[in-house]
Design a protein around this motif. Sequence first.
Motif, PDB file in Angstrom:
ATOM      1  N   PRO A   1     -79.347  18.811  11.571  1.00  0.00           N
ATOM      2  CA  PRO A   1     -79.910  18.207  12.785  1.00  0.00           C
ATOM      3  C   PRO A   1     -79.847  19.179  13.959  1.00  0.00           C
ATOM      4  CG  PRO A   1     -78.309  16.753  11.725  1.00  0.00           C
ATOM      5  CD  PRO A   1     -78.183  18.071  11.063  1.00  0.00           C
ATOM      6  N   THR A   2     -80.761  18.996  14.896  1.00  0.00           N
ATOM      7  CA  THR A   2     -80.763  19.782  16.127  1.00  0.00           C
ATOM      8  C   THR A   2     -79.758  19.189  17.104  1.00  0.00           C
ATOM      9  OG1 THR A   2     -83.105  20.309  15.833  1.00  0.00           O
ATOM     10  CG2 THR A   2     -82.189  20.597  18.045  1.00  0.00           C
ATOM     11  N   ALA A   3     -78.894  20.028  17.651  1.00  0.00           N
ATOM     12  CA  ALA A   3     -77.899  19.567  18.619  1.00  0.00           C
ATOM     13  C   ALA A   3     -78.523  19.499  20.009  1.00  0.00           C
ATOM     14  CB  ALA A   3     -76.698  20.495  18.631  1.00  0.00           C
ATOM     15  N   LEU A   4     -78.289  18.388  20.698  1.00  0.00           N
ATOM     16  CA  LEU A   4     -78.850  18.163  22.024  1.00  0.00           C
ATOM     17  C   LEU A   4     -77.754  17.707  22.981  1.00  0.00           C
ATOM     18  CD1 LEU A   4     -81.830  15.903  20.901  1.00  0.00           C
ATOM     19  CD2 LEU A   4     -82.007  18.330  21.424  1.00  0.00           C
ATOM     20  N   SER A   5     -78.084  17.703  24.250  1.00  0.00           N
ATOM     21  CA  SER A   5     -77.234  17.094  25.269  1.00  0.00           C
ATOM     22  C   SER A   5     -78.135  16.298  26.193  1.00  0.00           C
ATOM     23  CB  SER A   5     -76.467  18.161  26.056  1.00  0.00           C
ATOM     24  OG  SER A   5     -75.650  17.561  27.047  1.00  0.00           O
ATOM     25  N   LEU A   6     -77.867  15.000  26.290  1.00  0.00           N
ATOM     26  CA  LEU A   6     -78.697  14.110  27.113  1.00  0.00           C
ATOM     27  C   LEU A   6     -77.864  13.548  28.248  1.00  0.00           C
ATOM     28  CD1 LEU A   6     -80.518  11.925  24.423  1.00  0.00           C
ATOM     29  CD2 LEU A   6     -81.589  13.631  25.884  1.00  0.00           C
TER      30      LEU A   6
ATOM     31  N   PRO B   1     -64.904  11.128  26.920  1.00  0.00           N
ATOM     32  CA  PRO B   1     -65.910  11.210  25.857  1.00  0.00           C
ATOM     33  C   PRO B   1     -66.223   9.827  25.288  1.00  0.00           C
ATOM     34  CG  PRO B   1     -64.145  12.818  25.520  1.00  0.00           C
ATOM     35  CD  PRO B   1     -63.680  11.880  26.593  1.00  0.00           C
ATOM     36  N   ILE B   2     -67.488   9.589  24.986  1.00  0.00           N
ATOM     37  CA  ILE B   2     -67.883   8.299  24.407  1.00  0.00           C
ATOM     38  C   ILE B   2     -68.522   8.487  23.025  1.00  0.00           C
ATOM     39  CG2 ILE B   2     -68.187   7.229  26.674  1.00  0.00           C
ATOM     40  CD1 ILE B   2     -71.251   7.532  26.240  1.00  0.00           C
ATOM     41  N   GLY B   3     -68.369   9.681  22.446  1.00  0.00           N
ATOM     42  CA  GLY B   3     -68.938   9.931  21.133  1.00  0.00           C
ATOM     43  C   GLY B   3     -70.362  10.458  21.221  1.00  0.00           C
ATOM     44  N   SER B   4     -70.866  10.920  20.099  1.00  0.00           N
ATOM     45  CA  SER B   4     -72.215  11.478  20.051  1.00  0.00           C
ATOM     46  C   SER B   4     -73.214  10.432  19.572  1.00  0.00           C
ATOM     47  CB  SER B   4     -72.254  12.694  19.127  1.00  0.00           C
ATOM     48  OG  SER B   4     -71.895  12.335  17.810  1.00  0.00           O
TER      49      SER B   4
ATOM     50  N   GLN C   1     -75.286   0.516  20.081  1.00  0.00           N
ATOM     51  CA  GLN C   1     -74.535  -0.311  21.029  1.00  0.00           C
ATOM     52  C   GLN C   1     -74.386   0.410  22.371  1.00  0.00           C
ATOM     53  OE1 GLN C   1     -73.520  -3.363  19.782  1.00  0.00           O
ATOM     54  NE2 GLN C   1     -74.021  -2.904  17.660  1.00  0.00           N
ATOM     55  N   ARG C   2     -74.044   1.700  22.332  1.00  0.00           N
ATOM     56  CA  ARG C   2     -73.848   2.465  23.567  1.00  0.00           C
ATOM     57  C   ARG C   2     -75.168   2.665  24.312  1.00  0.00           C
ATOM     58  NH1 ARG C   2     -71.432   7.408  20.700  1.00  0.00           N
ATOM     59  NH2 ARG C   2     -72.401   6.338  18.943  1.00  0.00           N
ATOM     60  N   THR C   3     -76.219   3.007  23.569  1.00  0.00           N
ATOM     61  CA  THR C   3     -77.514   3.254  24.218  1.00  0.00           C
ATOM     62  C   THR C   3     -78.049   1.995  24.875  1.00  0.00           C
ATOM     63  OG1 THR C   3     -78.027   4.998  22.617  1.00  0.00           O
ATOM     64  CG2 THR C   3     -79.865   4.036  23.829  1.00  0.00           C
TER      65      THR C   3
ATOM     66  N   GLN D   1     -74.102   9.233  40.974  1.00  0.00           N
ATOM     67  CA  GLN D   1     -74.307  10.588  40.467  1.00  0.00           C
ATOM     68  C   GLN D   1     -73.468  10.833  39.218  1.00  0.00           C
ATOM     69  OE1 GLN D   1     -73.771  13.668  43.386  1.00  0.00           O
ATOM     70  NE2 GLN D   1     -73.921  15.323  41.899  1.00  0.00           N
ATOM     71  N   ARG D   2     -72.230  10.368  39.218  1.00  0.00           N
ATOM     72  CA  ARG D   2     -71.362  10.565  38.053  1.00  0.00           C
ATOM     73  C   ARG D   2     -71.911   9.822  36.834  1.00  0.00           C
ATOM     74  NH1 ARG D   2     -66.281  12.632  38.620  1.00  0.00           N
ATOM     75  NH2 ARG D   2     -65.527  11.379  36.871  1.00  0.00           N
ATOM     76  N   LEU D   3     -72.436   8.623  37.040  1.00  0.00           N
ATOM     77  CA  LEU D   3     -72.981   7.851  35.919  1.00  0.00           C
ATOM     78  C   LEU D   3     -74.244   8.504  35.363  1.00  0.00           C
ATOM     79  CD1 LEU D   3     -72.642   4.151  37.172  1.00  0.00           C
ATOM     80  CD2 LEU D   3     -71.271   5.269  35.406  1.00  0.00           C
ATOM     81  N   LEU D   4     -75.192   8.817  36.223  1.00  0.00           N
ATOM     82  CA  LEU D   4     -76.496   9.301  35.764  1.00  0.00           C
ATOM     83  C   LEU D   4     -76.450  10.734  35.261  1.00  0.00           C
ATOM     84  CD1 LEU D   4     -78.929   7.752  38.410  1.00  0.00           C
ATOM     85  CD2 LEU D   4     -78.250   6.855  36.178  1.00  0.00           C
ATOM     86  N   ASP D   5     -75.521  11.539  35.774  1.00  0.00           N
ATOM     87  CA  ASP D   5     -75.435  12.940  35.358  1.00  0.00           C
ATOM     88  C   ASP D   5     -74.477  13.145  34.188  1.00  0.00           C
ATOM     89  OD1 ASP D   5     -77.225  13.570  37.328  1.00  0.00           O
ATOM     90  OD2 ASP D   5     -75.750  14.392  38.723  1.00  0.00           O
ATOM     91  N   TYR D   6     -73.826  12.095  33.736  1.00  0.00           N
ATOM     92  CA  TYR D   6     -72.916  12.202  32.590  1.00  0.00           C
ATOM     93  C   TYR D   6     -73.706  12.649  31.361  1.00  0.00           C
ATOM     94  CZ  TYR D   6     -69.527  10.732  29.019  1.00  0.00           C
ATOM     95  OH  TYR D   6     -68.657  10.698  27.956  1.00  0.00           O
ATOM     96  N   GLU D   7     -73.189  13.657  30.658  1.00  0.00           N
ATOM     97  CA  GLU D   7     -73.891  14.220  29.509  1.00  0.00           C
ATOM     98  C   GLU D   7     -73.287  13.707  28.195  1.00  0.00           C
ATOM     99  OE1 GLU D   7     -74.574  18.379  29.471  1.00  0.00           O
ATOM    100  OE2 GLU D   7     -75.405  18.429  31.487  1.00  0.00           O
ATOM    101  N   ILE D   8     -74.190  13.296  27.296  1.00  0.00           N
ATOM    102  CA  ILE D   8     -73.805  12.766  25.994  1.00  0.00           C
ATOM    103  C   ILE D   8     -74.322  13.706  24.911  1.00  0.00           C
ATOM    104  CG2 ILE D   8     -73.877  10.762  24.458  1.00  0.00           C
ATOM    105  CD1 ILE D   8     -74.759   9.098  26.887  1.00  0.00           C
ATOM    106  N   PRO D   9     -73.445  14.183  24.017  1.00  0.00           N
ATOM    107  CA  PRO D   9     -73.934  15.017  22.912  1.00  0.00           C
ATOM    108  C   PRO D   9     -74.740  14.178  21.931  1.00  0.00           C
ATOM    109  CG  PRO D   9     -71.597  14.544  22.635  1.00  0.00           C
ATOM    110  CD  PRO D   9     -71.986  14.012  23.985  1.00  0.00           C
ATOM    111  N   ALA D  10     -75.778  14.779  21.366  1.00  0.00           N
ATOM    112  CA  ALA D  10     -76.646  14.041  20.445  1.00  0.00           C
ATOM    113  C   ALA D  10     -77.170  14.988  19.376  1.00  0.00           C
ATOM    114  CB  ALA D  10     -77.810  13.405  21.199  1.00  0.00           C
ATOM    115  N   TYR D  11     -77.617  14.397  18.267  1.00  0.00           N
ATOM    116  CA  TYR D  11     -78.226  15.146  17.180  1.00  0.00           C
ATOM    117  C   TYR D  11     -79.567  14.504  16.845  1.00  0.00           C
ATOM    118  CZ  TYR D  11     -73.596  17.181  16.564  1.00  0.00           C
ATOM    119  OH  TYR D  11     -72.407  17.840  16.773  1.00  0.00           O
TER     120      TYR D  11
END
Length: 276
Positions: free
Chosen positions: A15-20, A62-65, A102-104, A180-190
Amino acid sequence: MGGDAQLFAPLERPPTALSLTVRKLIGRVLDGSIRVPTFQRPLRWQSRDVLRLLDSVLKGYPIGSLLFWKQSFPAVEDLQLGRARCRSPAHGEGWFIVDGQQRTVALAATLLDLDQQGDPRWTVRFDPRHSLFLSGPPPPEEEGIHVPLSALGDLRRLGKWLRECRLEEALQAHVEDVQQRLLDYEIPAYLVENEAPETLRAIFARLNSTGVRMRADEVFQALLGPRGGPARPPGTRDLEALQTLCDVDGFGTPPRAEILKSLLAMSDVDPVARLE
């Protein structure tokens, strides 16, 4: 694990690794380019789970990928998000949620300005005086003090709310920082591409063998149930179709878990040992 060798075959390519950021994630959910596939289990999260997630994001925990599957999406008139329904155009490169539903949904349903019909899971407010997330609409005495999460999901909505609020300047600045902290928080994704649906179901089942554990009937339906295309005639591998067939007298359908136990028993498999 030995019996999993054939089920969990190697992927054609990693999978391609992303950050959202949360901002990008909920934006894609709103425009319909991120959707929930039919093989996902129902939403199980309750209000406390949503509040914990938001608190973790605010505090930078961290909230997981997340895991997505690239697919083409048709236009739909009633895309469901929590209790809300909205229209979505077609997308040539959409993403199905394989892991992280659930998280999304929790982030999108609370931060987007959608009609959730009063469902307390998605109706959340923020108390800036104590930096707490709370469920439900604010009581009358807290109007203009507790910030609706939907206001924190958009700069213009928050600007409008701040112009009408009853907060002192320091707390208004705190609210802006929280947004800003909520919207700019980065979540790792694949992102998985060009894999067969059966492979995605296998990945889904393995990922969901930990955490809030899937029930055996949910794993069965995820791996062997309908594939999300046109409806097919009821078959022995579709637990939901068998539930419907069992309602011959109008007294209701048996639980899906009991249907699975019956299938296992008719296959000479001990349902108790198999489902434990």
